[in-house]
Design an enzyme around this catalytic site. Structure first.
Site, PDB file in Angstrom:
ATOM      1  N   SER A   1       0.766  -1.185  -0.037  1.00  0.00           N
ATOM      2  CA  SER A   1       0.070   0.060  -0.134  1.00  0.00           C
ATOM      3  C   SER A   1       1.039   1.455  -0.040  1.00  0.00           C
ATOM      4  CB  SER A   1      -1.020  -0.109   1.173  1.00  0.00           C
ATOM      5  OG  SER A   1      -2.106   0.861   1.257  1.00  0.00           O
ATOM      6  N   HIS A   2       0.711   2.423   0.752  1.00  0.00           N
ATOM      7  CA  HIS A   2       1.240   3.562   0.515  1.00  0.00           C
ATOM      8  C   HIS A   2       2.680   3.514   1.019  1.00  0.00           C
ATOM      9  CE1 HIS A   2      -2.098   6.090  -0.728  1.00  0.00           C
ATOM     10  NE2 HIS A   2      -2.835   5.505  -0.156  1.00  0.00           N
ATOM     11  N   GLY A   3       2.937   3.040   2.318  1.00  0.00           N
ATOM     12  CA  GLY A   3       4.000   2.829   2.832  1.00  0.00           C
ATOM     13  C   GLY A   3       5.141   1.876   1.903  1.00  0.00           C
TER      14      GLY A   3
ATOM     15  N   GLU B   1       2.981  -8.815  -0.674  1.00  0.00           N
ATOM     16  CA  GLU B   1       1.593  -8.588  -0.299  1.00  0.00           C
ATOM     17  C   GLU B   1       0.643  -9.646  -0.479  1.00  0.00           C
ATOM     18  OE1 GLU B   1      -0.172  -5.604   0.216  1.00  0.00           O
ATOM     19  OE2 GLU B   1      -1.799  -7.175   0.246  1.00  0.00           O
TER      20      GLU B   1
ATOM     21  N   SER C   1      -7.749   3.125  -1.205  1.00  0.00           N
ATOM     22  CA  SER C   1      -8.883   3.291  -0.302  1.00  0.00           C
ATOM     23  C   SER C   1      -9.253   4.737  -0.397  1.00  0.00           C
ATOM     24  CB  SER C   1      -8.708   2.666   1.163  1.00  0.00           C
ATOM     25  OG  SER C   1      -8.827   1.394   0.997  1.00  0.00           O
ATOM     26  N   CYS C   2      -8.496   5.627  -0.320  1.00  0.00           N
ATOM     27  CA  CYS C   2      -8.649   7.091  -0.379  1.00  0.00           C
ATOM     28  C   CYS C   2      -9.554   7.241  -1.572  1.00  0.00           C
ATOM     29  CB  CYS C   2      -7.588   7.725  -0.460  1.00  0.00           C
ATOM     30  SG  CYS C   2      -6.067   7.250   0.463  1.00  0.00           S
TER      31      CYS C   2
ATOM     32  N   GLY D   1       0.241  -2.217   7.839  1.00  0.00           N
ATOM     33  CA  GLY D   1      -1.022  -1.385   7.799  1.00  0.00           C
ATOM     34  C   GLY D   1      -2.048  -1.886   9.071  1.00  0.00           C
TER      35      GLY D   1
ATOM     36  N   ASP E   1     -22.624   7.444  16.773  1.00  0.00           N
ATOM     37  CA  ASP E   1     -21.256   7.405  17.481  1.00  0.00           C
ATOM     38  C   ASP E   1     -21.268   7.529  18.835  1.00  0.00           C
ATOM     39  OD1 ASP E   1     -18.656   8.072  18.323  1.00  0.00           O
ATOM     40  OD2 ASP E   1     -18.168   8.771  15.948  1.00  0.00           O
TER      41      ASP E   1
ATOM     42  N   ALA F   1      -2.421   8.087   4.219  1.00  0.00           N
ATOM     43  CA  ALA F   1      -1.389   7.740   3.186  1.00  0.00           C
ATOM     44  C   ALA F   1      -0.213   8.671   3.153  1.00  0.00           C
ATOM     45  CB  ALA F   1      -2.169   7.757   2.044  1.00  0.00           C
TER      46      ALA F   1
ATOM     47  N   ARG G   1       3.638   8.009   3.402  1.00  0.00           N
ATOM     48  CA  ARG G   1       4.627   8.268   2.249  1.00  0.00           C
ATOM     49  C   ARG G   1       5.829   9.089   2.962  1.00  0.00           C
ATOM     50  NH1 ARG G   1       3.346   6.429  -2.616  1.00  0.00           N
ATOM     51  NH2 ARG G   1       1.274   5.514  -2.759  1.00  0.00           N
TER      52      ARG G   1
HETATM   53  P1  FAD Z   1      -2.261  -0.099   4.485  1.00  0.00           P
HETATM   54  O1  FAD Z   1      -2.842   0.590   3.495  1.00  0.00           O
HETATM   55  O2  FAD Z   1      -3.102  -0.802   5.706  1.00  0.00           O
HETATM   56  O3  FAD Z   1      -1.771  -1.674   3.699  1.00  0.00           O
HETATM   57  C1  FAD Z   1      -1.127  -2.644   4.487  1.00  0.00           C
HETATM   58  C2  FAD Z   1      -0.793  -3.769   3.193  1.00  0.00           C
HETATM   59  O4  FAD Z   1       0.006  -4.904   3.967  1.00  0.00           O
HETATM   60  C3  FAD Z   1      -2.187  -4.437   2.953  1.00  0.00           C
HETATM   61  O5  FAD Z   1      -2.231  -4.392   1.382  1.00  0.00           O
HETATM   62  C4  FAD Z   1      -2.071  -5.753   3.363  1.00  0.00           C
HETATM   63  O6  FAD Z   1      -2.626  -6.737   2.750  1.00  0.00           O
HETATM   64  C5  FAD Z   1      -0.680  -6.122   3.434  1.00  0.00           C
HETATM   65  N1  FAD Z   1      -0.135  -6.878   4.671  1.00  0.00           N
HETATM   66  C6  FAD Z   1      -0.346  -6.981   5.943  1.00  0.00           C
HETATM   67  N2  FAD Z   1       0.178  -7.933   6.690  1.00  0.00           N
HETATM   68  C7  FAD Z   1       0.879  -8.524   5.569  1.00  0.00           C
HETATM   69  C8  FAD Z   1       1.778  -9.571   5.529  1.00  0.00           C
HETATM   70  N3  FAD Z   1       2.013 -10.385   6.833  1.00  0.00           N
HETATM   71  N4  FAD Z   1       2.119 -10.242   4.596  1.00  0.00           N
HETATM   72  C9  FAD Z   1       2.196  -9.591   3.451  1.00  0.00           C
HETATM   73  N5  FAD Z   1       1.323  -8.293   3.263  1.00  0.00           N
HETATM   74  C10 FAD Z   1       0.846  -8.001   4.359  1.00  0.00           C
HETATM   75  N6  FAD Z   1      -5.406   8.813   3.842  1.00  0.00           N
HETATM   76  C11 FAD Z   1      -4.967  10.016   3.130  1.00  0.00           C
HETATM   77  O7  FAD Z   1      -3.962  10.510   3.275  1.00  0.00           O
HETATM   78  N7  FAD Z   1      -5.922  10.696   2.438  1.00  0.00           N
HETATM   79  C12 FAD Z   1      -7.185  10.187   2.129  1.00  0.00           C
HETATM   80  O8  FAD Z   1      -8.142  10.818   1.489  1.00  0.00           O
HETATM   81  C13 FAD Z   1      -7.625   8.940   2.700  1.00  0.00           C
HETATM   82  N8  FAD Z   1      -8.823   8.556   2.687  1.00  0.00           N
HETATM   83  C14 FAD Z   1      -8.976   7.143   3.255  1.00  0.00           C
HETATM   84  C15 FAD Z   1     -10.319   6.597   2.730  1.00  0.00           C
HETATM   85  C16 FAD Z   1     -10.815   5.413   3.363  1.00  0.00           C
HETATM   86  C17 FAD Z   1     -12.005   4.948   3.070  1.00  0.00           C
HETATM   87  C18 FAD Z   1      -9.794   4.642   4.161  1.00  0.00           C
HETATM   88  C19 FAD Z   1     -10.073   3.512   4.370  1.00  0.00           C
HETATM   89  C20 FAD Z   1      -8.359   5.350   4.308  1.00  0.00           C
HETATM   90  C21 FAD Z   1      -8.078   6.343   3.870  1.00  0.00           C
HETATM   91  N9  FAD Z   1      -7.086   7.068   4.179  1.00  0.00           N
HETATM   92  C22 FAD Z   1      -6.746   8.286   3.623  1.00  0.00           C
HETATM   93  C23 FAD Z   1      -5.939   6.229   4.887  1.00  0.00           C
HETATM   94  C24 FAD Z   1      -4.894   5.462   3.854  1.00  0.00           C
HETATM   95  O9  FAD Z   1      -5.578   4.734   3.133  1.00  0.00           O
HETATM   96  C25 FAD Z   1      -3.798   4.727   4.865  1.00  0.00           C
HETATM   97  O10 FAD Z   1      -3.347   5.750   5.863  1.00  0.00           O
HETATM   98  C26 FAD Z   1      -3.003   3.894   4.404  1.00  0.00           C
HETATM   99  O11 FAD Z   1      -3.294   3.155   3.130  1.00  0.00           O
HETATM  100  C27 FAD Z   1      -1.849   3.497   5.028  1.00  0.00           C
HETATM  101  O12 FAD Z   1      -0.955   2.587   4.299  1.00  0.00           O
HETATM  102  P2  FAD Z   1      -0.038   1.532   5.006  1.00  0.00           P
HETATM  103  O13 FAD Z   1       1.168   1.297   3.972  1.00  0.00           O
HETATM  104  O14 FAD Z   1       0.241   1.874   6.322  1.00  0.00           O
HETATM  105  O15 FAD Z   1      -1.098   0.226   5.111  1.00  0.00           O
END
Ligand code: FAD
Length: 451
Positions: free
Chosen positions: A9-11, A32, A41-42, A112, A179, A299, A303
């Site tokens: 995902s983003h990170g 992944e 998801s954003c 995530g 809520d 996100a 990043r």
């Molecule tokens: P995640 O997006 O949670 O992804 C983690 C990934 O790791 C997943 O794909 C998962 O399958 C994978 N994974 C986990 N464990 C394992 C493992 N053991 N082995 C292999 N793969 C694994 N942020 C903004 O900045 N602006 C926005 O407008 C915004 N809108 C949003 C709207 C919605 C509806 C949602 C749900 C979130 C929104 N966000 C927004 C937040 C943003 O999506 C998250 O902050 C961001 O996705 C975090 O990224 P991440 O890399 O930490 O992890």
């Protein structure tokens, strides 16, 4: 350098981009566990409202985008464990069931979070949904078009809950936001602004059940209502957007975790295991305004953290600490658009930081501009009473003033005071603003000046 990244995902994406840019010869693999890389998801609300080209386009990247640059992306591969001494990960291929090992010099965790179910009876009934990821996006879309779904309850009045509520209200459903807190969006905006927004929800057909204590879900197999301490709210469909669980159960005993399961990181985003870093929603980043660690599920945060990690990844002893983030974010609520940064009343109290607030209301442009959408604008500034250092703020209007928040974020990051902001050289042009720009005026008002 051989780097393994967990989570696409983003990170994970930003880590790979930075690595392949800075170290073109690096051996980079993203593991992944999901089958679709890398749903954004954003962009889910935009997809649900038919504003995108297709669900599969709502993504950060395609595997081939990274592969073209020399990296590898392995979807349907779940990392089960790692060995910090051997520098090995154990990975399960979810398509074949095979388990393999891979080695690394550096390991980056961006695993995530997953939406949390409510710990009340009936939480496993059919038609209780979450709003994260591609699969839920498709299921939600189907229910939006299902005429048998008439009443939708959204649990959680944060950003995600509000997006869900708006989507279903626009699809003609009867929506209730439930809520436990007393103000819709109350974790993001101060009361001055939530009081303006509450009637906007109600005016668009969304009922607000706030200060509610949920005791369970009614129904046989499928949900028919949300039970609260004061009665049952009818619901053929429930969207739960009330908290998350970090995807870190598999990391127990491998790295130190926070009490709520997030990965503990030091000032350099290093975990307790050597050469293992963590970024994204699964950590608690430093908040610049409070100087404390707190959840920021954005996100944009993931990043920034990834960029920092790669900048220092080769240093045995990094010297420059991760600066932190402010949780700067924006959202629209029907005709209104707002943005926030830094501390608000909720996050200041949670971090035990005293803030003084000043609420400012004005018109966007000089009062003589009558016929060109000269609407009201609102600014909330939160600052330190003694030093006048700005610690947070929010802007809102039906006109899009959200970009103002970026100036405020910069002001907080660089330690500016109300006095600095009151005089900052921002432009004036009556087609856009007043003789003083919006943030100048808000800071002047906070200093007690009346113009
Ligand atoms: P995640 O997006 O949670 O992804 C983690 C990934 O790791 C997943 O794909 C998962 O399958 C994978 N994974 C986990 N464990 C394992 C493992 N053991 N082995 C292999 N793969 C694994 N942020 C903004 O900045 N602006 C926005 O407008 C915004 N809108 C949003 C709207 C919605 C509806 C949602 C749900 C979130 C929104 N966000 C927004 C937040 C943003 O999506 C998250 O902050 C961001 O996705 C975090 O990224 P991440 O890399 O930490 O992890």
């Amino acid at each position: 350098m051989k780097v393994i990244i967990i989570g696409a995902s983003h990170g994970g994406h930003q880590s790979a981009l930075e690595l392949l840019d800075k170290y073109p010869d690096a051996d980079v693999t993203i593991y992944e566990k999901g089958d679709f890389v890398s749903f954004l998801s954003c962009g889910m609300q935009l997809f649900l409202e038919d504003k995108v080209s297709g669900v599969d386009d709502v993504r950060n990247f395609k595997p081939e985008d990274i592969e073209k640059r020399g990296g590898k992306v392995k979807s349907q591969h779940e990392v089960l464990s790692f060995d910090a001494d051997k520098k090995e990960v154990t990975v399960k291929n979810l398509a074949t069931g095979d388990v393999l090992t891979d080695t690394y010099d550096k390991l980056i965790l961006s695993s995530g979070v997953t939406p949390a179910a409510l710990p009340v009876p009936g939480a496993d009934k059919a038609n209780i949904f979450f709003m994260r990821g591609r699969d839920w996006a498709l299921k939600i879309k189907e229910k939006m078009q299902d005429p048998t779904v008439k009443n939708v309850a959204v649990i959680g009045s944060g950003y995600i809950g509000v997006e869900a509520a708006e989507v279903f209200a626009k699809a003609g459903k009867k929506v209730t936001i439930i809520d436990m807190i007393d103000d819709v969006l109350g974790n993001y905006l101060d009361k001055d602004l939530t009081d303006i927004l509450a009637p906007v929800f109600e005016g668009n057909g969304i009922a607000l059940a706030l200060g509610a204590s949920i005791t369970g879900f009614a129904g046989d197999d499928a949900v028919t209502g949300v039970e609260t301490a004061t009665g049952t709210i009818d619901a053929d469909l429930v969207i739960v957007a009330a908290g998350v669980t970090p995807n870190t159960a598999w990391l127990k005993g491998l790295v130190d975790l926070e009490p709520r399961g997030q990965i503990k990181v030091d000032d350099y985003l290093r975990t307790s295991a050597k050469d293992v870093y963590a970024v994204g929603d699964a950590i608690l980043p430093l908040n610049i305004a409070s100087g404390k660690h707190a959840p920021v599920a954005l996100a944009s945060t993931a990043r920034r953290e990834a960029r920092y990690v790669i900048r220092n990844i080769e240093a045995d002893t990094p010297t420059e600490k991760f600066r932190g983030v402010l949780g700067t974010s924006a959202l629209s609520v029907f005709d209104y658009k707002f943005a926030m940064t830094g501390l608000n009343d909720f996050s200041a109290a949670r971090s035990d930081v005293a803030v003084t607030g000043s609420f400012f209301k004005d018109t966007l442009r000089p009062s003589f501009v009558e016929n060109d959408g000269n609407t009201d604008v609102y600014v909330k500034l939160n600052y330190d009473q003694d030093t006048h250092k700005i610690l947070g703020g929010q802007v809102m209007s039906t006109y899009d003033v959200t970009a103002q928040i970026n100036a405020l974020a910069l002001a907080i990051t660089t330690g500016l005071t109300l006095e600095d902001l009151a005089e900052a050289d921002f432009f004036f042009q009556p087609g856009f603003d007043r003789q003083w720009s919006l943030l100048n005026l808000a800071a002047q008002a906070a200093l007690g000046e009346t113009k």
